[in-house]
Design a protein around this motif. Structure first.
Motif, short mmCIF file in Angstrom:
data_model
loop_
_atom_site.label_atom_id
_atom_site.label_comp_id
_atom_site.label_asym_id
_atom_site.label_seq_id
_atom_site.Cartn_x
_atom_site.Cartn_y
_atom_site.Cartn_z
N GLY A 141 4.50 52.23 8.34
CA GLY A 141 5.96 52.31 8.36
C GLY A 141 6.50 52.45 9.76
N LEU A 142 5.92 53.37 10.56
CA LEU A 142 6.37 53.58 11.93
C LEU A 142 6.07 52.37 12.80
CD1 LEU A 142 7.48 55.29 14.23
CD2 LEU A 142 5.20 56.30 14.48
N ILE A 143 4.83 51.87 12.70
CA ILE A 143 4.43 50.73 13.53
C ILE A 143 5.32 49.53 13.25
CG2 ILE A 143 2.59 49.04 13.92
CD1 ILE A 143 0.61 51.39 13.45
N MET A 144 5.53 49.24 11.97
CA MET A 144 6.34 48.07 11.63
C MET A 144 7.83 48.34 11.88
SD MET A 144 4.64 46.18 8.36
CE MET A 144 3.67 44.73 8.76
N GLY A 145 8.25 49.61 11.82
CA GLY A 145 9.62 49.93 12.16
C GLY A 145 9.92 49.64 13.62
N LEU A 370 12.76 48.21 6.39
CA LEU A 370 11.60 48.82 5.74
C LEU A 370 11.05 47.93 4.63
CD1 LEU A 370 9.83 51.39 5.65
CD2 LEU A 370 11.41 52.29 3.93
N ILE A 371 11.93 47.35 3.81
CA ILE A 371 11.49 46.52 2.68
C ILE A 371 10.83 45.25 3.16
CG2 ILE A 371 12.28 45.18 0.69
CD1 ILE A 371 14.47 47.31 0.30
N THR A 372 11.38 44.62 4.19
CA THR A 372 10.83 43.33 4.64
C THR A 372 9.57 43.49 5.49
OG1 THR A 372 12.37 43.36 6.52
CG2 THR A 372 13.01 42.09 4.57
N THR A 373 9.23 44.71 5.88
CA THR A 373 8.03 44.90 6.71
C THR A 373 6.99 45.75 5.99
OG1 THR A 373 9.12 46.77 7.83
CG2 THR A 373 9.28 44.62 8.88
N ALA A 374 7.10 47.07 6.08
CA ALA A 374 6.07 47.96 5.56
C ALA A 374 5.90 47.83 4.05
CB ALA A 374 6.40 49.41 5.92
N VAL A 375 7.01 47.75 3.31
CA VAL A 375 6.91 47.62 1.85
C VAL A 375 6.23 46.31 1.48
CG1 VAL A 375 8.25 47.31 -0.27
CG2 VAL A 375 8.86 49.14 1.33
#
Length: 464
Positions: A141-145, A370-375
Motif C-alpha cells: 500500500g505504501l510503496i504503490m501509494g 488505492l483501488i487502482t494500485t494496491a487493491v
C-alpha cells in the motif's frame, strides 16, 4: 501528462471575445462575437461539444481496457507498453497539429481522442502488473501509494506545460507532451525489467505462510479478500525459463475473485468524481473565480498535489490497519462534505481555494489511487488463484476498465449539467461519492469482523 492539456485548453477554445482586443489583420465582421474562439467550439453548444471530445477518449479507453488486460497477460509487457506510449505520443501530437493545420472539423478531434484512448489502455494494466511483480504484500500500500503519485505529477506537468502556450499557440500544449510521452516510451523499451527473476533477484512473497504474515508479522488482522494463507514461493522459486508458466486467467475467472466486483463498482463512481475534476476544474475556476486560463490551469494543479498526499496516506493507513475497503470508505465519506464546502466557500479567496483544493484532492484521489494500485495487485495475487500470478494485468484491467466507465460518464454529465449551474454539478459529484461508499459496505463489514476476531485472539494470548 498527455490527457491533462485538453482541460486547460478548453477555456481557450471558447472565450469571451468582448474582453479582448481585435488584431489589426482581423477578417471577421464587427458584429462577430466569437472571432477569438476556435471553431467548431465557438457556438453556444460548446460545452456539449467539449464534453463529446472528452467522452470520445474516455469511452474508447473504457471499452479498450477490458480487452487490453488480456493482451497484457499474453504479450511481453515491455513491447506492449512501449508500443502504446509511442502511439499515444503520436495521437496526442496530432490533436495539437490540428491548430497549425487550421482544422475546424469536430470529427478530427474526436477521432484523435478515440485513437488515443484505445492505445493508452496498454498503460495501466502493464505498469501495475510490473510493479506487482516486484513488490510483495507487506508494504504494498505504501510503496504503490508513493509510486502512484506519478499520475498526479503527470497531471501537474500537463497543466503547467499546457499553460505555457495556451494563450498563444495552443497546439504546442499537446505536441510537447506528445513528444515527451513518445521519448519515455523509447526509454521504457530499453530499460524496463518485467520480473525480478530476469536479473537474478529474489521474487517477492505475495502471501505469508499459514497463520502468519511474513511481510508484516506484527499485524494480526486478516483482510477477507487478501488472506495470506497460501504462498507463491513454489511458483516463483524456479526460473521462468525452466518452469512451465501457468495459463493466463480468463475474464470470468478474474471476476470470480472475491472483492473484484465490489471494488470495480466502487471505482466506477470514485473515478467519475476524480475525472470530472480532472477535465472540468480549470474551466470551473475560470468561470467562477474569474482567473485567466493560465492561472486557472496552474491553480487546478493543487488538486493533484492533494492527490499525491491522499494516495500515500491511503496506502500507509491501509497497510497499518490491513483494511483497504475501510480506508477507502472513510475517505469517500469525508470527501462528500468537503466538495460541498469547496463549491460554497472555496472561491472566496486564494487561501481558501488553495486549502480546499488540496483537501478535496486528497480525499477524492486517495481511494481512487488505492483501488487502482494496491487493491488491484492484492486481488491479482489472491490466494484463490493458487499461485497463478498471471492474473495481475487482467484484474487490473477489469477494475480500471469499470472505473473508466465512470470516468466517461462524469465529464459527459458535467457538460450536460453545467449549463443549469455549477451547484448541480457538485450535487451530482456528491451523489456519486456516496454511491461509491455503498458498494464497499460488505467488504468493510468483513474487515471489521476480522479485526474483532484478531482482538479476541490477542486477549486470549494475553490471558494465557
Amino acid at each position: 501528462m498527455s490527457r491533462k492539456p485538453i482541460s486547460v485548453v478548453k477555456s481557450r477554445l471558447h472565450q469571451n471575445c468582448s474582453e479582448l482586443i481585435r488584431p489589426n489583420n482581423d477578417t471577421y465582421s464587427l458584429n462577430d462575437t466569437t472571432w477569438c474562439s476556435w471553431a467548431p467550439f465557438d457556438k453556444d453548444d460548446y460545452k456539449e461539444l467539449l464534453g463529446a471530445v472528452d467522452n470520445a477518449f474516455l469511452v474508447a479507453y473504457a471499452i479498450g481496457m477490458f480487452i487490453s488486460g488480456m493482451f497484457g497477460e499474453r504479450l511481453p509487457l515491455r513491447y506492449y507498453l512501449s508500443a502504446g506510449m509511442l502511439l499515444s505520443g503520436l495521437f496526442t501530437s496530432l490533436f495539437g497539429l490540428g491548430y497549425f493545420w487550421n482544422i475546424h472539423m469536430l470529427w478530427y478531434f474526436v477521432l484523435m481522442q478515440i485513437c488515443n484512448g484505445l492505445v493508452q489502455t496498454t498503460g495501466w494494466p502493464s505498469v501495475v502488473a510490473c510493479v506487482g511483480n516486484w513488490f510483495g504484500k507487506g508494504k504494498r500500500g505504501l510503496i504503490m501509494g508513493v509510486w502512484n503519485s506519478h499520475t498526479s505529477v503527470g497531471n501537474i506537468l500537463g497543466s503547467l506545460i499546457a499553460g505555457v502556450w495556451v494563450n498563444d499557440d495552443w497546439g504546442l500544449s499537446f505536441i510537447v507532451p506528445g513528444i515527451v510521452t513518445a521519448a519515455v516510451g523509447v526509454l521504457t523499451f530499453l530499460f524496463l525489467i518485467e520480473y525480478p527473476e530476469d536479473v537474478d533477484c529474489t521474487p517477492p512473497q505475495h502471501h505469508g505462510g499459514p497463520g502468519e504474515d511474513q511481510d508484516n508479522p506484527e499485524d494480526p488482522g486478516k483482510s477477507p479478500y487478501s488472506n495470506r494463507e497460501s504462498s507463491l514461493e513454489s511458483a516463483t522459486r524456479c526460473s521462468r525459463e525452466s518452469c512451465e508458466e501457468p495459463a493466463a486467467i480468463s475474464f470470468l475467472g478474474a471476476l470470480r475473485i472475491p472483492g473484484v466486483i465490489e471494488f470495480s463498482l466502487c471505482l466506477l463512481f470514485a473515478k467519475l468524481v476524480s475525472y470530472t475534476f480532472l477535465y472540468w476544474l480549470p474551466l470551473y475556476i475560470f468561470n467562477v473565480a474569474h482567473f485567466s486560463a493560465k492561472e486557472a490551469g496552474d491553480l487546478s494543479t493543487l488538486f493533484d498535489v492533494g492527490g499525491i498526499i491522499g494516495g500515500i496516506m491511503a496506502g500507509l493507513i491501509s497497510d497499518h490497519t490491513n483494511g483497504r475497503a475501510t480506508t477507502c470508505c472513510i475517505m469517500l465519506i469525508l470527501a462528500a462534505p468537503m466538495m460541498f464546502l469547496y463549491n460554497y466557500i472555496g472561491q472566496n479567496g486564494v487561501t481558501s481555494s488553495i486549502v480546499m483544493l488540496i483537501v478535496c484532492g486528497a480525499l477524492v484521489n486517495g481511494p481512487y489511487a488505492l483501488i487502482t494500485t494496491a487493491v488491484s495487485a492484492d486481488l491479482g495475487t489472491h490466494k484463490s488463484l493458487q499461485g497463478n500470478a498471471k492474473a495481475l494485468s487482467t484484474v487490473t484491467a477489469i477494475i480500471d476498465g469499470t472505473g473508466s466507465i465512470g470516468a466517461a460518464l462524469g465529464p459527459l454529465l458535467a457538460g450536460l449539467i453545467s449549463p443549469t449551474g455549477w451547484n448541480n454539478v457538485f450535487y451530482m459529484l456528491i451523489s456519486a461519492d456516496i454511491l461509491a461508499c455503498l458498494f464497499l459496505c460488505r467488504l468493510v463489514y468483513k474487515e471489521i469482523l476480522a479485526w474483532k476476531s484478531s482482538l479476541t485472539r490477542d486477549r486470549g494470548y494475553k490471558e494465557i
